[in-house]
Design a protein around this motif. Sequence first.
Motif, PDB file in Angstrom:
ATOM      1  N   ALA A  85       5.681  39.860   1.726  1.00  0.00           N
ATOM      2  CA  ALA A  85       6.920  39.249   1.236  1.00  0.00           C
ATOM      3  C   ALA A  85       6.624  37.993   0.417  1.00  0.00           C
ATOM      4  CB  ALA A  85       7.834  38.923   2.411  1.00  0.00           C
ATOM      5  N   THR A  86       5.655  37.211   0.855  1.00  0.00           N
ATOM      6  CA  THR A  86       5.258  36.005   0.119  1.00  0.00           C
ATOM      7  C   THR A  86       4.676  36.378  -1.242  1.00  0.00           C
ATOM      8  OG1 THR A  86       4.804  34.804   2.164  1.00  0.00           O
ATOM      9  CG2 THR A  86       3.778  33.965   0.157  1.00  0.00           C
ATOM     10  N   LEU A  87       3.860  37.423  -1.262  1.00  0.00           N
ATOM     11  CA  LEU A  87       3.247  37.884  -2.510  1.00  0.00           C
ATOM     12  C   LEU A  87       4.308  38.374  -3.490  1.00  0.00           C
ATOM     13  CD1 LEU A  87       0.375  38.318  -3.716  1.00  0.00           C
ATOM     14  CD2 LEU A  87       0.507  40.666  -2.859  1.00  0.00           C
ATOM     15  N   VAL A  88       5.262  39.133  -2.989  1.00  0.00           N
ATOM     16  CA  VAL A  88       6.337  39.648  -3.843  1.00  0.00           C
ATOM     17  C   VAL A  88       7.179  38.500  -4.385  1.00  0.00           C
ATOM     18  CG1 VAL A  88       8.471  40.998  -3.850  1.00  0.00           C
ATOM     19  CG2 VAL A  88       6.417  41.920  -2.760  1.00  0.00           C
ATOM     20  N   LYS A  89       7.473  37.527  -3.544  1.00  0.00           N
ATOM     21  CA  LYS A  89       8.258  36.379  -3.983  1.00  0.00           C
ATOM     22  C   LYS A  89       7.530  35.589  -5.065  1.00  0.00           C
ATOM     23  CE  LYS A  89      10.735  32.325  -2.216  1.00  0.00           C
ATOM     24  NZ  LYS A  89      11.067  31.522  -1.011  1.00  0.00           N
ATOM     25  N   SER A  90       6.207  35.500  -4.959  1.00  0.00           N
ATOM     26  CA  SER A  90       5.417  34.732  -5.927  1.00  0.00           C
ATOM     27  C   SER A  90       5.363  35.401  -7.291  1.00  0.00           C
ATOM     28  CB  SER A  90       3.994  34.541  -5.401  1.00  0.00           C
ATOM     29  OG  SER A  90       3.988  33.803  -4.200  1.00  0.00           O
ATOM     30  N   HIS A  91       5.304  36.738  -7.305  1.00  0.00           N
ATOM     31  CA  HIS A  91       5.080  37.452  -8.566  1.00  0.00           C
ATOM     32  C   HIS A  91       6.315  38.181  -9.101  1.00  0.00           C
ATOM     33  CE1 HIS A  91       0.723  36.753  -8.565  1.00  0.00           C
ATOM     34  NE2 HIS A  91       0.786  36.915  -7.270  1.00  0.00           N
ATOM     35  N   SER A  92       7.333  38.338  -8.285  1.00  0.00           N
ATOM     36  CA  SER A  92       8.600  38.977  -8.688  1.00  0.00           C
ATOM     37  C   SER A  92       8.411  40.327  -9.376  1.00  0.00           C
ATOM     38  CB  SER A  92       9.389  38.042  -9.614  1.00  0.00           C
ATOM     39  OG  SER A  92       9.673  36.818  -8.975  1.00  0.00           O
ATOM     40  N   PRO A  93       7.685  41.258  -8.770  1.00  0.00           N
ATOM     41  CA  PRO A  93       7.534  42.576  -9.392  1.00  0.00           C
ATOM     42  C   PRO A  93       8.843  43.369  -9.277  1.00  0.00           C
ATOM     43  CG  PRO A  93       6.611  42.619  -7.187  1.00  0.00           C
ATOM     44  CD  PRO A  93       7.013  41.185  -7.455  1.00  0.00           C
ATOM     45  N   THR A  94       9.043  44.313 -10.179  1.00  0.00           N
ATOM     46  CA  THR A  94      10.215  45.185 -10.094  1.00  0.00           C
ATOM     47  C   THR A  94       9.886  46.484  -9.365  1.00  0.00           C
ATOM     48  OG1 THR A  94       9.705  46.070 -12.293  1.00  0.00           O
ATOM     49  CG2 THR A  94      11.294  44.272 -12.176  1.00  0.00           C
ATOM     50  N   LEU A  95       8.596  46.766  -9.170  1.00  0.00           N
ATOM     51  CA  LEU A  95       8.148  47.935  -8.421  1.00  0.00           C
ATOM     52  C   LEU A  95       7.007  47.520  -7.496  1.00  0.00           C
ATOM     53  CD1 LEU A  95       8.031  50.424 -11.397  1.00  0.00           C
ATOM     54  CD2 LEU A  95       9.219  50.980  -9.273  1.00  0.00           C
ATOM     55  N   VAL A  96       7.026  48.002  -6.269  1.00  0.00           N
ATOM     56  CA  VAL A  96       5.936  47.760  -5.321  1.00  0.00           C
ATOM     57  C   VAL A  96       5.587  49.077  -4.645  1.00  0.00           C
ATOM     58  CG1 VAL A  96       5.262  46.648  -3.164  1.00  0.00           C
ATOM     59  CG2 VAL A  96       6.516  45.346  -4.882  1.00  0.00           C
ATOM     60  N   PHE A  97       4.313  49.468  -4.733  1.00  0.00           N
ATOM     61  CA  PHE A  97       3.848  50.686  -4.076  1.00  0.00           C
ATOM     62  C   PHE A  97       2.861  50.328  -2.976  1.00  0.00           C
ATOM     63  CE2 PHE A  97       0.403  53.998  -4.023  1.00  0.00           C
ATOM     64  CZ  PHE A  97       1.100  54.905  -3.235  1.00  0.00           C
ATOM     65  N   LEU A  98       3.057  50.911  -1.802  1.00  0.00           N
ATOM     66  CA  LEU A  98       2.156  50.729  -0.672  1.00  0.00           C
ATOM     67  C   LEU A  98       1.647  52.088  -0.216  1.00  0.00           C
ATOM     68  CD1 LEU A  98       4.342  48.274   1.450  1.00  0.00           C
ATOM     69  CD2 LEU A  98       2.591  47.674  -0.232  1.00  0.00           C
ATOM     70  N   CYS A  99       0.345  52.179   0.026  1.00  0.00           N
ATOM     71  CA  CYS A  99      -0.207  53.429   0.541  1.00  0.00           C
ATOM     72  C   CYS A  99      -0.942  53.171   1.847  1.00  0.00           C
ATOM     73  CB  CYS A  99      -1.126  54.100  -0.481  1.00  0.00           C
ATOM     74  SG  CYS A  99      -2.622  53.215  -0.910  1.00  0.00           S
ATOM     75  N   GLU A 100      -1.103  54.233   2.599  1.00  0.00           N
ATOM     76  CA  GLU A 100      -1.682  54.180   3.936  1.00  0.00           C
ATOM     77  C   GLU A 100      -0.931  53.163   4.799  1.00  0.00           C
ATOM     78  OE1 GLU A 100      -6.100  54.636   5.938  1.00  0.00           O
ATOM     79  OE2 GLU A 100      -5.929  53.638   3.998  1.00  0.00           O
ATOM     80  N   THR A 101       0.386  53.290   4.800  1.00  0.00           N
ATOM     81  CA  THR A 101       1.218  52.384   5.583  1.00  0.00           C
ATOM     82  C   THR A 101       1.090  52.646   7.086  1.00  0.00           C
ATOM     83  OG1 THR A 101       3.124  53.883   5.526  1.00  0.00           O
ATOM     84  CG2 THR A 101       2.916  52.291   3.715  1.00  0.00           C
ATOM     85  N   ARG A 102       0.789  53.883   7.442  1.00  0.00           N
ATOM     86  CA  ARG A 102       0.706  54.307   8.851  1.00  0.00           C
ATOM     87  C   ARG A 102       2.016  54.062   9.593  1.00  0.00           C
ATOM     88  NH1 ARG A 102      -5.370  52.017  10.399  1.00  0.00           N
ATOM     89  NH2 ARG A 102      -6.455  53.047   8.687  1.00  0.00           N
ATOM     90  N   GLN A 103       3.110  53.992   8.823  1.00  0.00           N
ATOM     91  CA  GLN A 103       4.436  53.772   9.391  1.00  0.00           C
ATOM     92  C   GLN A 103       5.383  54.828   8.826  1.00  0.00           C
ATOM     93  OE1 GLN A 103       5.014  51.416  11.670  1.00  0.00           O
ATOM     94  NE2 GLN A 103       2.976  50.485  11.496  1.00  0.00           N
ATOM     95  N   SER A 104       6.384  55.199   9.597  1.00  0.00           N
ATOM     96  CA  SER A 104       7.362  56.172   9.119  1.00  0.00           C
ATOM     97  C   SER A 104       8.120  55.608   7.917  1.00  0.00           C
ATOM     98  CB  SER A 104       8.342  56.526  10.229  1.00  0.00           C
ATOM     99  OG  SER A 104       9.161  55.413  10.540  1.00  0.00           O
ATOM    100  N   ALA A 105       8.621  56.520   7.083  1.00  0.00           N
ATOM    101  CA  ALA A 105       9.394  56.087   5.920  1.00  0.00           C
ATOM    102  C   ALA A 105      10.649  55.337   6.357  1.00  0.00           C
ATOM    103  CB  ALA A 105       9.761  57.300   5.068  1.00  0.00           C
ATOM    104  N   SER A 106      11.261  55.763   7.450  1.00  0.00           N
ATOM    105  CA  SER A 106      12.476  55.089   7.922  1.00  0.00           C
ATOM    106  C   SER A 106      12.190  53.649   8.337  1.00  0.00           C
ATOM    107  CB  SER A 106      13.096  55.869   9.095  1.00  0.00           C
ATOM    108  OG  SER A 106      12.190  55.962  10.177  1.00  0.00           O
ATOM    109  N   LYS A 107      11.018  53.415   8.938  1.00  0.00           N
ATOM    110  CA  LYS A 107      10.665  52.040   9.315  1.00  0.00           C
ATOM    111  C   LYS A 107      10.355  51.205   8.081  1.00  0.00           C
ATOM    112  CE  LYS A 107       7.699  49.277  12.295  1.00  0.00           C
ATOM    113  NZ  LYS A 107       6.663  49.276  13.365  1.00  0.00           N
ATOM    114  N   MET A 108       9.635  51.767   7.114  1.00  0.00           N
ATOM    115  CA  MET A 108       9.308  51.033   5.891  1.00  0.00           C
ATOM    116  C   MET A 108      10.573  50.668   5.117  1.00  0.00           C
ATOM    117  SD  MET A 108       6.079  50.621   6.040  1.00  0.00           S
ATOM    118  CE  MET A 108       5.951  49.831   4.438  1.00  0.00           C
ATOM    119  N   LYS A 109      11.564  51.527   5.177  1.00  0.00           N
ATOM    120  CA  LYS A 109      12.811  51.274   4.448  1.00  0.00           C
ATOM    121  C   LYS A 109      13.497  49.995   4.920  1.00  0.00           C
ATOM    122  CE  LYS A 109      17.050  53.682   3.040  1.00  0.00           C
ATOM    123  NZ  LYS A 109      17.823  54.945   3.169  1.00  0.00           N
ATOM    124  N   ARG A 110      13.273  49.624   6.175  1.00  0.00           N
ATOM    125  CA  ARG A 110      13.908  48.424   6.730  1.00  0.00           C
ATOM    126  C   ARG A 110      13.404  47.136   6.079  1.00  0.00           C
ATOM    127  NH1 ARG A 110      12.540  50.060  12.895  1.00  0.00           N
ATOM    128  NH2 ARG A 110      13.470  52.141  12.878  1.00  0.00           N
TER     129      ARG A 110
END
Length: 199
Positions: free
Chosen positions: A7-32
């Motif tokens: 969240a700190t990284l996103v706030k610093s750079h203000s990207p319009t797209l963020v991709f994460l891989c190997e989250t090891r978390q369900s999509a429903s949890k990541m959506k939160r």
Amino acid sequence: RTVRDLATLVKSHSPTLVFLCETRQSASKMKRYRSRLGLKGFDGVDPIGNSGGLALFWHEDLKVDGKFSNARCMDVHVQAGPDEPPWRLTCVYGEPRVEDRPLMWSLMQNLSANSDLPWLVVGDFNECMWDSEHFSLTTRAPVQMQLFRDVLETCDLADLGFTGVPYTYHNKRSGHANVKVHLDRAVVNPAWRNIFFNT
């Protein structure tokens, strides 16, 4: 801690797209995490067991249209506005097992044939292109890297380059056990370069 740092990284750079891989978390949890990141758009792929998992977040001003997804990639069309040209984004998490890596290269070739839009492919390919991108006591098999270079050439994709630390994977071990590899990159076709770089 990981979510806070992201969240700190996103706030610093203000990207319009963020991709994460190997989250090891369900999509429903990541959506939160949309509100934590300030990015309301979301699509994701569940992990298989304790491995994998993909998540793509985007700013609400973007129009993102999902076309295909599986455990290895998310393929979407992106448009920044009604008068802006659409382009294609494929977010990848390459095959971890060497013997399965040709499956990823075959998938990329199939995706390449599906559209002639400007195309950006980004993520962890789980392979490097050259000896200089691999540091360890054990050398990397040249045929592995050659197959990766071959599929990029077949798909007419060129590396965008990068700034910062040259190795995107580091096993954090010391001495002869240390392994560092450049596995993550962004590659584009000429049409993408022509629109965004005017070259």
